[in-house]
Design a protein around this motif. Structure first.
Motif, PDB file in Angstrom:
ATOM      1  N   GLY A 129       0.806  -1.211   0.000  1.00  0.00           N
ATOM      2  CA  GLY A 129       0.000   0.000   0.000  1.00  0.00           C
ATOM      3  C   GLY A 129       0.839   1.261   0.000  1.00  0.00           C
ATOM      4  N   ILE A 130       1.906   1.249   0.766  1.00  0.00           N
ATOM      5  CA  ILE A 130       2.825   2.399   0.809  1.00  0.00           C
ATOM      6  C   ILE A 130       3.369   2.676  -0.586  1.00  0.00           C
ATOM      7  CG2 ILE A 130       5.066   3.190   1.670  1.00  0.00           C
ATOM      8  CD1 ILE A 130       2.840   3.285   3.779  1.00  0.00           C
ATOM      9  N   ASN A 131       3.851   1.631  -1.251  1.00  0.00           N
ATOM     10  CA  ASN A 131       4.420   1.796  -2.590  1.00  0.00           C
ATOM     11  C   ASN A 131       3.382   2.293  -3.594  1.00  0.00           C
ATOM     12  OD1 ASN A 131       7.043   1.047  -1.884  1.00  0.00           O
ATOM     13  ND2 ASN A 131       6.571  -1.123  -2.122  1.00  0.00           N
ATOM     14  N   ILE A 132       2.165   1.795  -3.497  1.00  0.00           N
ATOM     15  CA  ILE A 132       1.101   2.224  -4.407  1.00  0.00           C
ATOM     16  C   ILE A 132       0.790   3.707  -4.184  1.00  0.00           C
ATOM     17  CG2 ILE A 132      -1.368   1.978  -4.906  1.00  0.00           C
ATOM     18  CD1 ILE A 132      -0.919  -1.077  -4.368  1.00  0.00           C
ATOM     19  N   LEU A 133       0.692   4.124  -2.938  1.00  0.00           N
ATOM     20  CA  LEU A 133       0.407   5.529  -2.649  1.00  0.00           C
ATOM     21  C   LEU A 133       1.534   6.443  -3.125  1.00  0.00           C
ATOM     22  CD1 LEU A 133      -1.172   5.249   0.915  1.00  0.00           C
ATOM     23  CD2 LEU A 133      -2.353   5.721  -1.254  1.00  0.00           C
ATOM     24  N   ILE A 134       2.774   6.041  -2.923  1.00  0.00           N
ATOM     25  CA  ILE A 134       3.901   6.858  -3.376  1.00  0.00           C
ATOM     26  C   ILE A 134       3.915   6.954  -4.898  1.00  0.00           C
ATOM     27  CG2 ILE A 134       6.431   6.956  -3.534  1.00  0.00           C
ATOM     28  CD1 ILE A 134       6.465   5.807  -0.644  1.00  0.00           C
ATOM     29  N   THR A 135       3.700   5.845  -5.577  1.00  0.00           N
ATOM     30  CA  THR A 135       3.659   5.835  -7.044  1.00  0.00           C
ATOM     31  C   THR A 135       2.534   6.724  -7.560  1.00  0.00           C
ATOM     32  OG1 THR A 135       4.609   3.616  -7.125  1.00  0.00           O
ATOM     33  CG2 THR A 135       3.411   4.351  -9.078  1.00  0.00           C
ATOM     34  N   ALA A 136       1.362   6.621  -6.936  1.00  0.00           N
ATOM     35  CA  ALA A 136       0.221   7.448  -7.344  1.00  0.00           C
ATOM     36  C   ALA A 136       0.518   8.926  -7.098  1.00  0.00           C
ATOM     37  CB  ALA A 136      -1.031   7.016  -6.596  1.00  0.00           C
ATOM     38  N   HIS A 137       1.120   9.235  -5.961  1.00  0.00           N
ATOM     39  CA  HIS A 137       1.477  10.619  -5.640  1.00  0.00           C
ATOM     40  C   HIS A 137       2.414  11.183  -6.719  1.00  0.00           C
ATOM     41  CE1 HIS A 137       2.862  14.151  -3.496  1.00  0.00           C
ATOM     42  NE2 HIS A 137       4.098  13.715  -3.651  1.00  0.00           N
ATOM     43  N   GLN A 138       3.411  10.407  -7.105  1.00  0.00           N
ATOM     44  CA  GLN A 138       4.357  10.859  -8.127  1.00  0.00           C
ATOM     45  C   GLN A 138       3.657  11.103  -9.464  1.00  0.00           C
ATOM     46  OE1 GLN A 138       7.144   7.624  -7.755  1.00  0.00           O
ATOM     47  NE2 GLN A 138       8.473   8.770  -6.371  1.00  0.00           N
ATOM     48  N   ALA A 139       2.778  10.188  -9.862  1.00  0.00           N
ATOM     49  CA  ALA A 139       2.066  10.324 -11.138  1.00  0.00           C
ATOM     50  C   ALA A 139       1.144  11.534 -11.134  1.00  0.00           C
ATOM     51  CB  ALA A 139       1.272   9.047 -11.432  1.00  0.00           C
ATOM     52  N   VAL A 140       0.420  11.717 -10.046  1.00  0.00           N
ATOM     53  CA  VAL A 140      -0.513  12.833  -9.939  1.00  0.00           C
ATOM     54  C   VAL A 140       0.241  14.158  -9.909  1.00  0.00           C
ATOM     55  CG1 VAL A 140      -2.172  13.907  -8.355  1.00  0.00           C
ATOM     56  CG2 VAL A 140      -2.355  11.487  -8.879  1.00  0.00           C
ATOM     57  N   THR A 141       1.351  14.210  -9.195  1.00  0.00           N
ATOM     58  CA  THR A 141       2.156  15.427  -9.125  1.00  0.00           C
ATOM     59  C   THR A 141       2.721  15.782 -10.492  1.00  0.00           C
ATOM     60  OG1 THR A 141       2.698  14.976  -6.811  1.00  0.00           O
ATOM     61  CG2 THR A 141       4.138  16.514  -7.980  1.00  0.00           C
ATOM     62  N   GLU A 142       3.188  14.772 -11.230  1.00  0.00           N
ATOM     63  CA  GLU A 142       3.711  15.012 -12.580  1.00  0.00           C
ATOM     64  C   GLU A 142       2.634  15.545 -13.515  1.00  0.00           C
ATOM     65  OE1 GLU A 142       5.609  11.447 -13.972  1.00  0.00           O
ATOM     66  OE2 GLU A 142       7.096  11.498 -12.351  1.00  0.00           O
ATOM     67  N   ALA A 143       1.376  15.204 -13.255  1.00  0.00           N
ATOM     68  CA  ALA A 143       0.253  15.676 -14.066  1.00  0.00           C
ATOM     69  C   ALA A 143      -0.318  16.983 -13.514  1.00  0.00           C
ATOM     70  CB  ALA A 143      -0.835  14.607 -14.130  1.00  0.00           C
ATOM     71  N   ASP A 144       0.436  17.642 -12.618  1.00  0.00           N
ATOM     72  CA  ASP A 144       0.057  18.913 -12.020  1.00  0.00           C
ATOM     73  C   ASP A 144      -1.218  18.811 -11.185  1.00  0.00           C
ATOM     74  OD1 ASP A 144       0.639  21.561 -11.446  1.00  0.00           O
ATOM     75  OD2 ASP A 144      -0.592  22.318 -13.095  1.00  0.00           O
ATOM     76  N   GLY A 145      -1.390  17.673 -10.522  1.00  0.00           N
ATOM     77  CA  GLY A 145      -2.540  17.475  -9.651  1.00  0.00           C
ATOM     78  C   GLY A 145      -2.087  17.219  -8.232  1.00  0.00           C
ATOM     79  N   TRP A 146      -2.980  16.638  -7.426  1.00  0.00           N
ATOM     80  CA  TRP A 146      -2.606  16.300  -6.053  1.00  0.00           C
ATOM     81  C   TRP A 146      -3.356  15.078  -5.559  1.00  0.00           C
ATOM     82  CZ3 TRP A 146      -7.099  16.661  -3.434  1.00  0.00           C
ATOM     83  CH2 TRP A 146      -7.974  17.717  -3.700  1.00  0.00           C
ATOM     84  N   LEU A 147      -2.766  14.471  -4.530  1.00  0.00           N
ATOM     85  CA  LEU A 147      -3.328  13.307  -3.842  1.00  0.00           C
ATOM     86  C   LEU A 147      -3.311  13.619  -2.356  1.00  0.00           C
ATOM     87  CD1 LEU A 147      -4.197  10.268  -3.754  1.00  0.00           C
ATOM     88  CD2 LEU A 147      -1.758   9.731  -3.586  1.00  0.00           C
ATOM     89  N   ARG A 148      -4.441  13.372  -1.692  1.00  0.00           N
ATOM     90  CA  ARG A 148      -4.535  13.578  -0.248  1.00  0.00           C
ATOM     91  C   ARG A 148      -5.119  12.325   0.387  1.00  0.00           C
ATOM     92  NH1 ARG A 148      -7.521  19.343  -0.845  1.00  0.00           N
ATOM     93  NH2 ARG A 148      -5.731  20.508  -1.625  1.00  0.00           N
ATOM     94  N   LEU A 149      -4.737  12.083   1.618  1.00  0.00           N
ATOM     95  CA  LEU A 149      -5.281  10.970   2.382  1.00  0.00           C
ATOM     96  C   LEU A 149      -6.181  11.523   3.471  1.00  0.00           C
ATOM     97  CD1 LEU A 149      -2.029   8.836   2.766  1.00  0.00           C
ATOM     98  CD2 LEU A 149      -3.724   8.787   0.925  1.00  0.00           C
ATOM     99  N   ALA A 150      -7.315  10.860   3.680  1.00  0.00           N
ATOM    100  CA  ALA A 150      -8.265  11.321   4.677  1.00  0.00           C
ATOM    101  C   ALA A 150      -8.562  10.229   5.687  1.00  0.00           C
ATOM    102  CB  ALA A 150      -9.570  11.748   3.999  1.00  0.00           C
TER     103      ALA A 150
END
Length: 125
Positions: free
Chosen positions: A73-94
């Motif tokens: 799960g950690i790796n998936i979240l980090i990978t998603a964060h990197q992809a979203v950031t590269e696309a000029d977006g964001w990822l947040r955890l709630a």
């Protein structure tokens, strides 16, 4: 009594799964995740976080019902964060549970990905 023991054993042997419900609020993709995130269920979360072809993706992962998360799960979240950031977006955890929050803190993911105590706060920021 033997019947009760069989019932307990049967329920203990049932595989624990992962449920992901995707919704949208004000253009923000909200993934409500329930269950365990591990090597058996990680692909499901990875697919749900895929933002291929999405301009400026904004995603909140509601973790209020996540009972367990390992390095998968950690790796998936980090990978998603990197992809979203590269696309000029964001990822947040709630609303991560206490056990999940400890894992996020131990590996420093809470310093990389913004974590909010509630879904409302993650959406409002």
């Amino acid at each position: 009594m033997a019947e009760n023991q069989r019932a307990e054993t049967a329920s203990a042997e049932q595989p624990r799964g992962l449920s992901i419900v995707a919704t949208a609020t004000d253009g923000i993709r909200v993934l409500t995740v329930a269950g365990e995130i591990d090597h058996h269920t990680g692909d499901q979360l990875h697919r749900a976080l895929d933002t291929s072809g999405t301009a400026r993706p904004r995603i909140v992962v509601n973790m209020r019902q996540v009972t367990f998360m390992d390095s998968t799960g950690i790796n998936i979240l980090i990978t998603a964060h990197q992809a979203v950031t590269e696309a000029d977006g964001w990822l947040r955890l709630a609303a991560p549970t206490d056990s999940v929050q400890r894992v996020l803190q131990l590996v420093g993911v809470d310093q990389l990905i913004k974590c909010h105590p509630t879904l409302r706060e993650a959406l409002a920021v």
